[in-house]
Design a protein around this motif. Structure first.
Motif, PDB file in Angstrom:
ATOM      1  N   ARG A  78     -89.188 -30.041 -51.661  1.00  0.00           N
ATOM      2  CA  ARG A  78     -89.528 -31.412 -51.326  1.00  0.00           C
ATOM      3  C   ARG A  78     -89.597 -31.545 -49.805  1.00  0.00           C
ATOM      4  N   HIS A 194     -94.185 -28.599 -44.652  1.00  0.00           N
ATOM      5  CA  HIS A 194     -93.216 -27.530 -44.930  1.00  0.00           C
ATOM      6  C   HIS A 194     -93.158 -26.495 -43.806  1.00  0.00           C
ATOM      7  N   LYS A 212     -88.506 -24.920 -39.822  1.00  0.00           N
ATOM      8  CA  LYS A 212     -89.957 -25.065 -39.994  1.00  0.00           C
ATOM      9  C   LYS A 212     -90.600 -25.063 -38.598  1.00  0.00           C
TER      10      LYS A 212
HETATM   11  N1  LIG Z   1     -88.217 -27.634 -37.274  1.00  0.00           N
HETATM   12  C1  LIG Z   1     -87.494 -28.164 -38.266  1.00  0.00           C
HETATM   13  N2  LIG Z   1     -87.110 -27.381 -39.267  1.00  0.00           N
HETATM   14  C2  LIG Z   1     -86.374 -27.898 -40.290  1.00  0.00           C
HETATM   15  C3  LIG Z   1     -85.989 -29.246 -40.296  1.00  0.00           C
HETATM   16  C4  LIG Z   1     -86.414 -30.061 -39.212  1.00  0.00           C
HETATM   17  O1  LIG Z   1     -86.124 -31.272 -39.150  1.00  0.00           O
HETATM   18  N3  LIG Z   1     -87.170 -29.485 -38.215  1.00  0.00           N
HETATM   19  N4  LIG Z   1     -85.250 -29.735 -41.351  1.00  0.00           N
HETATM   20  C5  LIG Z   1     -84.458 -28.763 -42.102  1.00  0.00           C
HETATM   21  C6  LIG Z   1     -83.901 -29.325 -43.308  1.00  0.00           C
HETATM   22  S1  LIG Z   1     -82.628 -30.441 -43.151  1.00  0.00           S
HETATM   23  C7  LIG Z   1     -84.311 -28.887 -44.549  1.00  0.00           C
HETATM   24  S2  LIG Z   1     -83.527 -29.372 -45.973  1.00  0.00           S
HETATM   25  C8  LIG Z   1     -85.513 -28.036 -44.709  1.00  0.00           C
HETATM   26  C9  LIG Z   1     -86.504 -28.738 -45.598  1.00  0.00           C
HETATM   27  O2  LIG Z   1     -87.650 -27.982 -45.758  1.00  0.00           O
HETATM   28  P1  LIG Z   1     -88.850 -28.609 -46.566  1.00  0.00           P
HETATM   29  O3  LIG Z   1     -89.223 -29.907 -45.893  1.00  0.00           O
HETATM   30  O4  LIG Z   1     -89.921 -27.598 -46.556  1.00  0.00           O
HETATM   31  O5  LIG Z   1     -88.312 -28.857 -47.955  1.00  0.00           O
HETATM   32  O6  LIG Z   1     -86.129 -27.728 -43.477  1.00  0.00           O
HETATM   33  C10 LIG Z   1     -85.248 -27.489 -42.411  1.00  0.00           C
HETATM   34  N5  LIG Z   1     -86.008 -27.059 -41.288  1.00  0.00           N
END
Ligand SMILES: Nc1nc2c(c(=O)[nH]1)N[C@H]1C(S)=C(S)[C@@H](COP(=O)(O)O)O[C@H]1N2
Ligand SMILES: [Mo]
Length: 246
Positions: A78, A194, A212
């Motif tokens: 998600r 994602h 990400k």
């Molecule tokens: N660059 C970046 N990576 C991140 C985040 C973010 O805010 N920025 N959130 C993290 C969090 S809290 C989660 S749960 C996952 C969610 O990945 P999705 O959005 O592909 O499910 O990415 C992680 N990687």
């Protein structure tokens, strides 16, 4: 629990992508079969309770249950928000730096020219959803590390992402064979939400460690708590120990 900062557990976290009922109440009310819920235009499937029972009873090769404590099942990852980087393949560059003999930077073509792996892995978000058998395609982090000739002084890895997001992990755990830089999810190029074009996938820690829109991998001698780790979340993030909060 009241917290004075916005966290993935907050109902208002990143666009309030929560059902109108509380998530837990919703799961309890989903008694049979598969239920589809629509959140912000996207469809998510809650897996059936039978699947959850089975996942709790099934053990991984390492002896731990497929479904860690406190988690429920979704059928697809998600989008959890964050500051999105530029998704265009041509502008992506990764810096590999820090406690290494051979720092380098890499573009997407060079990443594609390295050995590609397809990996099926379970992912666990601290907001309590788990997706089993998510399919990722990309390059093992260990292969990227080998190319940099990591120094003996390195003990930690900091994932650096667009907009200043960082996540810190232990070097030994980052080099596990299921840790990768992924550019595909379920056979499709990563969607922007994602992490397009490339993200980390580190399945055995809560998903916030899987940065990400990755821009850098930094090997360090000392630890440096990242974005969520400095906002009340656990420094290590093991889902089977429920290392949610620090
Ligand atoms: N660059 C970046 N990576 C991140 C985040 C973010 O805010 N920025 N959130 C993290 C969090 S809290 C989660 S749960 C996952 C969610 O990945 P999705 O959005 O592909 O499910 O990415 C992680 N990687
Ligand atoms: Mo998260």
């Amino acid at each position: 629990m009241t917290r004075n900062f916005r966290s993935p557990e907050d109902p208002l976290f990143e666009g309030a992508q929560v059902p109108s009922m509380s998530r837990r109440h919703f799961v309890r009310s989903a008694t049979v079969g598969t239920v589809v819920i629509a959140l912000g235009g996207a469809g998510y499937c809650l897996a059936g309770q039978e699947d959850e029972k089975k996942a709790r009873a099934t053990l991984r090769p390492d002896g731990r249950p497929r479904l860690p404590p406190g988690q429920y099942l979704l059928n697809r990852i998600r989008p959890m928000g964050g500051i999105e980087g530029d998704p265009s393949p041509g502008s992506w560059r990764l810096q590999v730096a820090g406690e290494v003999e051979t720092p380098y930077s890499l573009d997407l073509t060079e990443l594609h020219n390295m050995a590609q792996v397809d990996q099926v892995a379970d992912v666990h978000c601290v907001t309590k959803w788990t997706v089993l058998d998510a399919k990722w395609t990309g390059v093992k982090l260990a292969a990227l590390a080998a190319r940099a000739n990591v120094k003996a002084s390195a003990r930690h890895v900091i994932f650096e992402a667009f907009g200043g997001y960082t996540a810190n992990v232990r070097l030994a755990e980052a080099l596990a064979s299921n840790v990768m830089l992924a550019h595909k999810y379920e056979g499709q190029p990563l969607a922007r939400a994602h992490g397009a074009p490339v993200r980390i996938v580190m399945p055995d820690l809560y998903f916030w460690k899987s940065a990400k829109w990755i821009t850098g991998i930094r090997f360090t001698a000392s630890d440096k708590p990242g974005y969520w780790e400095t906002r009340g979340y656990h420094n290590h993030a093991d889902p089977w120990k429920e290392e949610r909060y620090g």
